[in-house]
Enzyme design. Structure first.
Site, PDB file in Angstrom:
ATOM      1  N   ARG A  54       0.805  -1.224   0.000  1.00 47.75           N
ATOM      2  CA  ARG A  54       0.000   0.000   0.000  1.00 47.75           C
ATOM      3  C   ARG A  54       0.837   1.273   0.000  1.00 47.75           C
ATOM      4  O   ARG A  54       0.627   2.181  -0.802  1.00 47.75           O
ATOM      5  CB  ARG A  54      -0.916   0.064   1.239  1.00 47.75           C
ATOM      6  N   THR A  55       1.793   1.361   0.942  1.00 51.49           N
ATOM      7  CA  THR A  55       2.497   2.633   1.100  1.00 51.49           C
ATOM      8  C   THR A  55       3.310   2.934  -0.160  1.00 51.49           C
ATOM      9  O   THR A  55       3.248   4.040  -0.704  1.00 51.49           O
ATOM     10  CB  THR A  55       3.398   2.582   2.352  1.00 51.49           C
ATOM     11  N   LYS A  83      26.875  -2.707  -0.301  1.00 49.58           N
ATOM     12  CA  LYS A  83      28.352  -2.593  -0.312  1.00 49.58           C
ATOM     13  C   LYS A  83      28.835  -1.879   0.942  1.00 49.58           C
ATOM     14  O   LYS A  83      30.001  -1.527   1.056  1.00 49.58           O
ATOM     15  CB  LYS A  83      28.803  -1.796  -1.534  1.00 49.58           C
ATOM     16  N   ARG A 104      11.384   3.817   3.882  1.00 52.24           N
ATOM     17  CA  ARG A 104      10.928   2.840   4.875  1.00 52.24           C
ATOM     18  C   ARG A 104      12.127   1.964   5.252  1.00 52.24           C
ATOM     19  O   ARG A 104      12.805   1.442   4.355  1.00 52.24           O
ATOM     20  CB  ARG A 104       9.812   1.965   4.304  1.00 52.24           C
ATOM     21  N   HIS A 132       4.880   5.842  11.727  1.00 50.13           N
ATOM     22  CA  HIS A 132       4.442   5.720  10.327  1.00 50.13           C
ATOM     23  C   HIS A 132       3.446   6.860  10.081  1.00 50.13           C
ATOM     24  O   HIS A 132       2.246   6.643   9.942  1.00 50.13           O
ATOM     25  CB  HIS A 132       3.790   4.348  10.139  1.00 50.13           C
TER      26      HIS A 132
HETATM   27  C1  NCD Z   1       1.548  -1.151   8.122  1.00 46.31           C
HETATM   28  C2  NCD Z   1       3.042  -0.995   8.296  1.00 46.31           C
HETATM   29  O1  NCD Z   1       3.817  -1.244   7.380  1.00 46.31           O
HETATM   30  O2  NCD Z   1       3.422  -0.595   9.392  1.00 46.31           O
HETATM   31  N1  NCD Z   1       1.147  -1.295   6.795  1.00 46.31           N
HETATM   32  C3  NCD Z   1       0.962  -0.177   6.030  1.00 46.31           C
HETATM   33  O3  NCD Z   1       1.837   0.616   5.832  1.00 46.31           O
HETATM   34  N2  NCD Z   1      -0.260   0.031   5.555  1.00 46.31           N
HETATM   35  C4  NCD Z   1       0.937  -2.126   9.040  1.00 46.31           C
HETATM   36  C5  NCD Z   1       1.479  -3.524   9.103  1.00 46.31           C
HETATM   37  O4  NCD Z   1       2.421  -3.895   8.404  1.00 46.31           O
HETATM   38  O5  NCD Z   1       0.926  -4.290   9.885  1.00 46.31           O
END
Ligand code: NCD
Length: 357
Positions: A54-55, A83, A104, A132
């Site tokens: 999703r993100t 590396k 991320r 997040h």
């Molecule tokens: C979440 C995450 O990555 O923290 N997912 C997301 O970004 N929608 C929640 C999860 O992984 O449980």
């Protein structure tokens, strides 16, 4: 009004900034055609050191719907990180090629560190079990779209409150809205971390911790379910013991208020039975779509900001810090200078954990 140029944590977001993002999000939903060129010629870099559906896709889709372009990786093995390149150097290089960076990582505090070396906006798409913030933007946009207001409500947050980074950011955002109270529902092993509880206390937020899932449901306006975060557990036996601890079923939904919203950042792993999906109160798939629109609003703003040199990083004679949290970014990025959150010298400025017992 000048807004923050990074979205590293929700503390970067003021109520005015949220209001303007949400206004823009609504305008994008109703007049998408007016935004098709708003980021023409701009490039978003997506650096995903951890899996994402999703993100990552919603940011890519958001940038492209605004006329912008994207490049990035979803597997760090293909980059110079493999590396041994430092995060600071990788960020400086990617910033030279892009207009904003979404990152991320499994390391807590990595987005804070990235912002120290970047002259373009840094967006935290999840740093380990810490924060997040753009998922929170998606959550707030969904509540606004479905309820019209975020005031005077009781939110039940259920599942893995220890490692679930989305709920740490959600809780951090809600003091912006008056009258929000919380039921924090988890097994004792997965309680909300102390630094988040401290923040809630400092913000005067009303909360109650409990293990009572079924008993809490009838009192809630919003039920925010989370996945038990298998990848953050140190012991797989402990994970197996705790998974499946709370499962939302049709029977439980029958005890909920007729207008209770069910949210989940997704992915789910059994904690919401699929039979709940057809309930009109289940809003988690719409939540993913609103996540794209609110990210469009954020990029409409951030991709068009001028470059700005970051404040100078502490000089090389400042002793680097190694926080004792094994997931903190200072464990692997050993050159990072000590920073402390405003007014709290006892905490690590990257991951927010206590520096000593
Ligand atoms: C979440 C995450 O990555 O923290 N997912 C997301 O970004 N929608 C929640 C999860 O992984 O449980």
């Amino acid at each position: 009004m000048i807004h923050a140029r990074n979205m590293v944590s929700i503390s970067d977001l003021t109520k005015e900034h949220w209001d303007s993002l949400y206004r823009c999000c609504c305008d994008i939903i109703t007049h998408p055609g007016e935004y098709v060129d708003s980021c023409r010629g701009k490039i978003l870099a997506t650096m995903f050191y951890e899996p994402s559906t999703r993100t990552s896709f919603s940011f890519q889709s958001a940038a492209q719907r605004l006329g912008g372009d994207t490049f990035g990786f979803s597997d760090p093995l293909g980059t110079s990180a493999s590396k041994g390149e430092t995060l600071a150097d990788t960020i400086r290089i990617v910033a030279a090629y892009a207009d904003a960076i979404v990152i991320r990582t499994p390391q807590e505090g990595a987005a804070t560190a990235a912002a120290m070396y970047s002259d373009i906006p840094i967006i935290n798409a999840g740093d380990g079990g810490h924060f997040h913030p753009t998922q929170t933007l998606a959550d707030l946009a969904t509540i606004m779209q479905k309820r019209g207001s975020i005031e005077n409500i009781c939110i039940g947050i259920c599942g893995d409150l220890k490692y679930g980074r989305t709920v740490h950011s959600l809780v951090e955002a809600l003091p912006m809205f008056p009258g929000v109270s919380f039921k924090l529902i988890s097994p004792p092993e997965l309680r909300m971390p102390q630094y988040v509880l401290d923040l809630m206390q400092a913000n005067g937020q009303e909360y109650e911790e409990s293990e009572q899932f079924a008993q809490s449901i009838p009192e809630l306006d919003i039920l925010y379910m989370t996945r038990i975060q298998r990848e953050r557990f140190h012991s797989s036996a402990e994970y197996r013991r705790l998974k499946g601890v709370f499962i939302l079923t049709k029977e439980l939904m029958a005890t909920a208020r007729p207008d209770m919203l069910v949210l989940h950042p997704l992915p789910r792993y059994g904690e919401i039975a699929t039979e709940v999906d057809s309930d009109p109160r289940a809003a988690y798939f719409e939540q993913a779509r609103y996540g794209m629109f609110i990210r469009m609003a954020l990029l409409h703003d951030f991709l068009n900001l001028p470059r700005l040199a970051p404040p100078p990083v502490a000089s090389s004679d400042t002793a680097p810090i190694k926080c004792r949290n094994p997931a903190c970014v200072t464990q692997s990025e050993t050159y990072l200078p000590q920073i402390t959150p405003a007014g709290d010298p006892g905490r690590c400025g990257y991951c927010d954990k206590e520096l000593v017992d």
